[in-house]
Write an enzyme that holds these catalytic residues in place. Structure first.
Site, PDB file in Angstrom:
ATOM      1  N   GLY A  97       0.868  -1.174   0.000  1.00 53.29           N
ATOM      2  CA  GLY A  97       0.000   0.000   0.000  1.00 53.29           C
ATOM      3  C   GLY A  97       0.901   1.218   0.000  1.00 53.29           C
ATOM      4  CB  CYS A 112      -9.666  22.094  19.728  1.00 58.16           C
ATOM      5  SG  CYS A 112     -10.099  23.746  19.255  1.00 58.16           S
ATOM      6  CD  GLU A 113      -7.283  16.217  20.447  1.00 57.92           C
ATOM      7  OE1 GLU A 113      -8.454  15.901  20.674  1.00 57.92           O
ATOM      8  OE2 GLU A 113      -6.284  15.658  20.969  1.00 57.92           O
TER       9      GLU A 113
HETATM   10  N1  LLP Z   1      -2.160  -6.289   3.417  1.00 59.47           N
HETATM   11  C1  LLP Z   1      -2.848  -6.324   4.563  1.00 59.47           C
HETATM   12  C2  LLP Z   1      -3.641  -7.494   4.895  1.00 59.47           C
HETATM   13  C3  LLP Z   1      -2.804  -5.228   5.445  1.00 59.47           C
HETATM   14  O1  LLP Z   1      -3.489  -5.270   6.576  1.00 59.47           O
HETATM   15  C4  LLP Z   1      -2.048  -4.079   5.096  1.00 59.47           C
HETATM   16  C5  LLP Z   1      -2.007  -2.913   5.976  1.00 59.47           C
HETATM   17  C6  LLP Z   1      -1.356  -4.078   3.874  1.00 59.47           C
HETATM   18  C7  LLP Z   1      -1.426  -5.211   3.059  1.00 59.47           C
HETATM   19  C8  LLP Z   1      -0.577  -2.912   3.385  1.00 59.47           C
HETATM   20  O2  LLP Z   1       0.480  -2.559   4.210  1.00 59.47           O
HETATM   21  P1  LLP Z   1       1.516  -1.428   3.733  1.00 59.47           P
HETATM   22  O3  LLP Z   1       2.256  -1.971   2.532  1.00 59.47           O
HETATM   23  O4  LLP Z   1       0.747  -0.220   3.342  1.00 59.47           O
HETATM   24  O5  LLP Z   1       2.381  -1.197   4.898  1.00 59.47           O
HETATM   25  N2  LLP Z   1      -2.446   3.191   9.368  1.00 59.47           N
HETATM   26  C9  LLP Z   1      -1.083   2.700   9.484  1.00 59.47           C
HETATM   27  C10 LLP Z   1      -0.863   1.478   8.607  1.00 59.47           C
HETATM   28  C11 LLP Z   1      -1.856   0.377   8.842  1.00 59.47           C
HETATM   29  C12 LLP Z   1      -1.695  -0.749   7.871  1.00 59.47           C
HETATM   30  C13 LLP Z   1      -2.793  -1.737   7.966  1.00 59.47           C
HETATM   31  N3  LLP Z   1      -2.659  -2.842   7.080  1.00 59.47           N
HETATM   32  C14 LLP Z   1      -0.133   3.837   9.128  1.00 59.47           C
HETATM   33  O6  LLP Z   1      -0.595   4.954   8.912  1.00 59.47           O
HETATM   34  O7  LLP Z   1       1.068   3.622   9.097  1.00 59.47           O
END
Ligand code: LLP
Length: 431
Positions: free
Chosen positions: A270, A340-341
């Protein structure tokens, strides 16, 4: 500068070429290492139909985690068979939606889901292909809120205590589900490719046991995403080549050890695809100097459009965007958001030239998990998004209006007010 004037701030600016080249280079690296690889973009990082269309052209599938993401994927033209449905608590309605849409693969996370999926399969008279989401108990050494495969996790069937084996037996005995492989995403922001190698070793060992007991051989192996990307744009990202090679090594080793034919490898990046594709533009507002402590510069966005510094301590960088500061003295300032934090601090201790109200600041690497996690905190409209390509910018998401903020609210005595962000006029308009 022109973009900010035309579209306002805060503004998220995506670059098409960066998006394409990220997707392409990840794909090429994996295909070089293992030619049966498919890249499935993790939509949770940011799912914009306009951007997803580009990723479809770059031959990415889509990892979805909700009915909403399935819908957005369909709107973007993703073939449903190229979608994988994840999540630790998919509802029956969402499973029905996924099956009706023809989603290619469901990553089954828990026992209830097996029950629900069997019922949905019977209703729709369709066999459903599933991968089991495993918890391999691998600690990814990342921020505790980004761990998903360590022992203490809400995701997947634990391997070590027999839960995963029981789930595999249930799926294999099912007449409506077909077990095609295994999934284990152990976390995000992983900078050590050996962890993915270890994860795949665990997956392959489990697949070997299932084959011996139940006869099912793995056709698909999915070690998730999680590729570490430096939020500070230093380029200290994990090497995709090393990650791809480690992945290929572990799969080939497993195939040799357990006598499997090469399964399809699915990777789900991602952040690594989309984070570097965006820059956020903010306008500078108030300045406050606390003598002997620090100078705060407040901007017109903050934690409602980028919660990552507040939630994970993510460290972004910032640059002056509307004039050339060549030769000017740099001063330490803290860039605060407008919410506001007290915790709404975007960047601690940045070095910037003296700033005036109206100056523009650019924060790079904000394509992933910023807009995707954005809120309307303090009833603030979410920002506009533009896509830049060959010197032209097009609007791909309009800035929310005040009316958008109250779209779902029901108030029978609502006053008839017309008011837009930035407009001075107030006239009559109904909700
Ligand atoms: N596949 C699955 C099953 C996942 O749960 C995730 C991310 C990905 C792929 C992709 O991961 P990436 O390549 O983007 O690291 N909100 C957090 C990240 C949460 C990721 C959740 N799952 C942040 O802002 O760093």
């Amino acid at each position: 500068m022109t973009l900010a004037r035309e579209f306002g701030t805060p503004l998220y600016v995506f670059d098409e070429e960066t998006l394409r080249s990220r997707a392409r280079s990840i794909r090429d690296a994996f295909l070089r290492a293992y030619d049966r690889t498919r890249i499935v973009y993790a939509g949770k990082a940011y799912l914009s139909p306009a951007l997803m269309r580009i990723l479809v052209e770059e031959r990415c599938g889509l990892d979805v985690v909700s009915g909403g993401e399935i819908y957005a994927g369909l709107v973007a033209g993703v073939p449903p068979s190229d979608m994988i449905f994840h999540g630790n608590n998919k509802s029956r309605a969402e499973l029905q939606e996924a099956v009706a849409a023809g989603v290619g693969l469901v990553a089954v996370d828990n026992d209830l889901e097996i029950t629900l999926l069997e019922a949905v399969s019977r209703e729709s008279d369709r066999e459903i292909e599933v991968v089991l989401r495993l918890n391999p108990g691998v600690d990814p050494h990342t921020h505790h809120k980004m761990r998903t495969g360590a022992v203490d996790s809400k995701f997947g069937f634990p391997i070590w205590d027999g839960q995963a084996a029981s789930a595999a037996a249930r799926v294999c005995e099912s007449e409506s589900l077909r077990l095609v492989g295994y999934h284990a995403h152990v976390g995000s922001q992983i900078f050590d490719p050996l962890l993915v190698e270890q994860t795949i070793d665990e997956i392959m060992a489990f697949a070997g046991e299932v084959r011996d007991r139940l006869g099912a051989t793995p056709e698909v192996i999915i070690p998730g995403g999680g590729f570490g990307v430096a939020d500070d744009a230093s380029g200290g990202d994990v090497s995709i080549d090393e990650w791809a090679n480690a992945t290929a090594r572990a799969i080939e080793r497993g195939c040799l050890r357990y006598g499997f034919h090469s399964p399809v490898l699915v990777v789900e990046p991602g952040r690594a695809i989309i984070a570097p594709a965006a820059v956020t533009l903010y306008e500078v507002g108030a300045r406050k100097t606390i003598a002997g402590v620090r100078t705060y510069i407040s901007v017109d966005g903050g934690m409602a459009d980028n919660i990552r510094p507040a939630l994970y301590g993510a460290q972004y960088t910032v640059a002056l965007a509307n004039r050339d500061p060549e030769g000017e003295q740099l001063l330490p300032v803290t860039i605060a958001g407008k919410y506001c934090e007290s915790g709404d601090i975007l960047i601690q201790d940045a070095m910037l030239p003296a700033l005036d109200a109206g100056d523009l600041l650019a924060v790079p690497m904000t394509g992933a998990y910023c807009l995707a996690m954005a809120s309307n905190y303090n009833l603030t409209p979410r920002p506009a998004v533009v896509l830049v390509h060959e010197g032209r910018a097009i609007l791909i998401r309009q800035r929310e209006s005040y009316q958008d903020l109250l779209r779902g609210d029901i108030c029978t005595e609502a006053a008839d007010i017309s008011m837009d962000p930035g407009s001075l006029s107030a006239g009559k308009r109904s909700l």
